[in-house]
Design an enzyme around this catalytic site. Sequence first.
Site, mmCIF file in Angstrom:
data_model
loop_
_atom_site.group_PDB
_atom_site.id
_atom_site.type_symbol
_atom_site.label_atom_id
_atom_site.label_comp_id
_atom_site.label_asym_id
_atom_site.label_seq_id
_atom_site.Cartn_x
_atom_site.Cartn_y
_atom_site.Cartn_z
ATOM 1 N N VAL A 39 -78.541 -45.107 -50.556
ATOM 2 C CA VAL A 39 -77.884 -46.024 -49.633
ATOM 3 C C VAL A 39 -78.912 -46.924 -48.949
ATOM 4 O O VAL A 39 -79.965 -46.469 -48.533
ATOM 5 C CB VAL A 39 -77.092 -45.224 -48.571
ATOM 6 C CG1 VAL A 39 -76.437 -46.158 -47.570
ATOM 7 C CG2 VAL A 39 -76.051 -44.348 -49.242
ATOM 8 N N ASP A 41 -80.917 -49.158 -50.043
ATOM 9 C CA ASP A 41 -82.189 -49.448 -50.705
ATOM 10 C C ASP A 41 -82.335 -50.930 -51.029
ATOM 11 O O ASP A 41 -83.385 -51.365 -51.473
ATOM 12 C CB ASP A 41 -82.314 -48.630 -52.006
ATOM 13 C CG ASP A 41 -82.776 -47.203 -51.737
ATOM 14 O OD1 ASP A 41 -83.279 -46.947 -50.635
ATOM 15 O OD2 ASP A 41 -82.639 -46.359 -52.636
ATOM 16 N N SER A 548 -44.827 -20.711 -62.783
ATOM 17 C CA SER A 548 -45.463 -21.840 -63.480
ATOM 18 C C SER A 548 -45.433 -23.099 -62.613
ATOM 19 O O SER A 548 -44.691 -24.041 -62.912
ATOM 20 C CB SER A 548 -44.817 -22.092 -64.843
ATOM 21 O OG SER A 548 -43.420 -22.151 -64.773
#
Length: 635
Positions: A39, A41, A548
């Site tokens: 972040v 950069d 199920s």
Amino acid sequence: MTLQESTYKTDALIAEDIDAYLEAHQHKTMLRFITCGSVDDGKSTLIGRLLYDSKMIFEDQLAALESDSKRSGTQGEEIDFALLVDGLAAEREQGITIDVAYRFFATEKRKFIVADTPGHEQYTRNMVTGASTADLAVILIDARKGVLVQTRRHSYLVQLLGIRHVVLAVNKMDLVGYDQATFDRIVAEYRAFAESIGITEFTAIPISGFKGDNITTSSENTPWYDGPALLPLLESVEVEQSRELASPFRMQVQWVNRPNLDFRGFAGMIASGQVRPGDAVRVLPSGKTSSIARIVSLEGDRDLAVAGESVTLTLNDEIDCSRGQVIVAAQSPLEVADQFESTLVWMDEHALLPGRAYWLKIGTQTVSATVAEPKYEVNVNTLEHLACKTLDLNAIGVANITTDREIPFAPYEENRDLGGFILIDKITNHTVAAGMIHFALRRAQNIHWQATDIGREHHASMKHQKPAVLWLTGLSGSGKSTIANIVEKKLARMNRHTFLLDGDNVRHGLNKDLGFTEADRVENIRRVGEVAKLMTDAGLIVITAFISPFRSEREMVRGMMQPGEFVEVFVDTPLEVAETRDVKGLYAKARAGQLKNFTGIDSPYEHPEAPELRIDTTEMSPEEAADLIIARLIP
């Protein structure tokens, strides 16, 4: 020469110049690259600077950019180049990149498509999307912070996704006084990690995206650096097409082109190799052979087509070939299998459920697939293999995958198009994972279906009935087992051959090793489905009573059966009514927190959307419900 003649001549020269420019521009090579890293950069700023320096910004855009830069608080007359790329309002507000932003720009030497990928770990899936088609990765590092966790994560993904060209851009050098020692320390630290994950070569450049140092030309602020600036490097790096050209011919069929009865061609992009009329080819997975009759393109028939080109092929023989199949060189076929070891990058908020059926899309083919429990998860910081039972968002792991039919493939490291795939949730249609095939499992070749002389039709005819699966689903306490038992007794009196599979009973034997987590519930239904399928092969009418709770698994079992054999019966009972019938006291324990993952309380039940039958137990008795089911089965 008259003024009118002079004007015509000038216009002709301008048109000629434009045509020459467009012709030259058309034949420029294309480089796809990504910017990635942690972040803040400076990825968006770097791309904005490249767009600005390559004159790819219109005057009105520049004016708007200058205005936006003042509002965003940029000091002095400086321009905030990140605003060119960070288009989402949320990105501008937070000063971060969330989505993948694609930008096109061009120089005199080359065309570029650049993807600005997010730095936050929670958006790693977006980074994978941007990297999937890239030829080169620019990994940025803030000179003040050095190598961070996301630097390692993105570098690992770059290597995993097969990007062979890596540029390490040590950014914000202006904020550390263009200190060489800082740059050298970061490069040495990154090199040690890169070599451990298989990145043996990369180019390190000290830059400042904000100030423009070493972006388009070498900077006087870094006299100790004698390497290339970033843009000249991007213009000169070789796009590796030679490897694809030297590989055997492969083309995935995207579309069967049948404009009239006299023409039948197979359209697609050539994944590797080259092809000429007369070449012998094989269609996979069927294995049928033929030869190329014509290579058709928009410009007309061709004598040669190579990797990366989209063409339509016609064959000299009328053989079955459809979308998703692969046309290959006859003497160099691909492997065909239905079981693989693969690396998965999990991209969904909901964790992987081993045993659940997902759609697997590889190239132009889509098949149903299940993922086994992962062998391990990779810790991208230490490269340690961690034991795991599932994969969560942004996790990277290795697992075996089984498809419902054989598919042609190549290992990902050999061909990204034929070895890369995505997994799609069958219910939500969300992409949940990106995957890379390593190899086919040996058992896929060693285990074959044994044909028998007595088939399912003979078994059914002996019993004078049509096989079926009556699948009763609903909440605990809805009355499934009671109704199923009555149905079986009534069918027995009609001399029908049946077998009842009850949820509690199978957990005493077949599934006694399973708990009640989501993953275990999925595996529970998968096993029951396989047993029910074998019983229908024996000609039986199978009655099941299982909660199920998930639609995916009920649809998975339906897919195992022959068309029309699966009858979903929704025993619809409101939760409050089911609780009043709680003879086992399970709801009370769940409400008290003594029973975890109980359906209807702290685990969801997904109601059937289109069951064959819906039984409202508040309006009819179990006897009436059984009669309704039998009437549906035997009109």
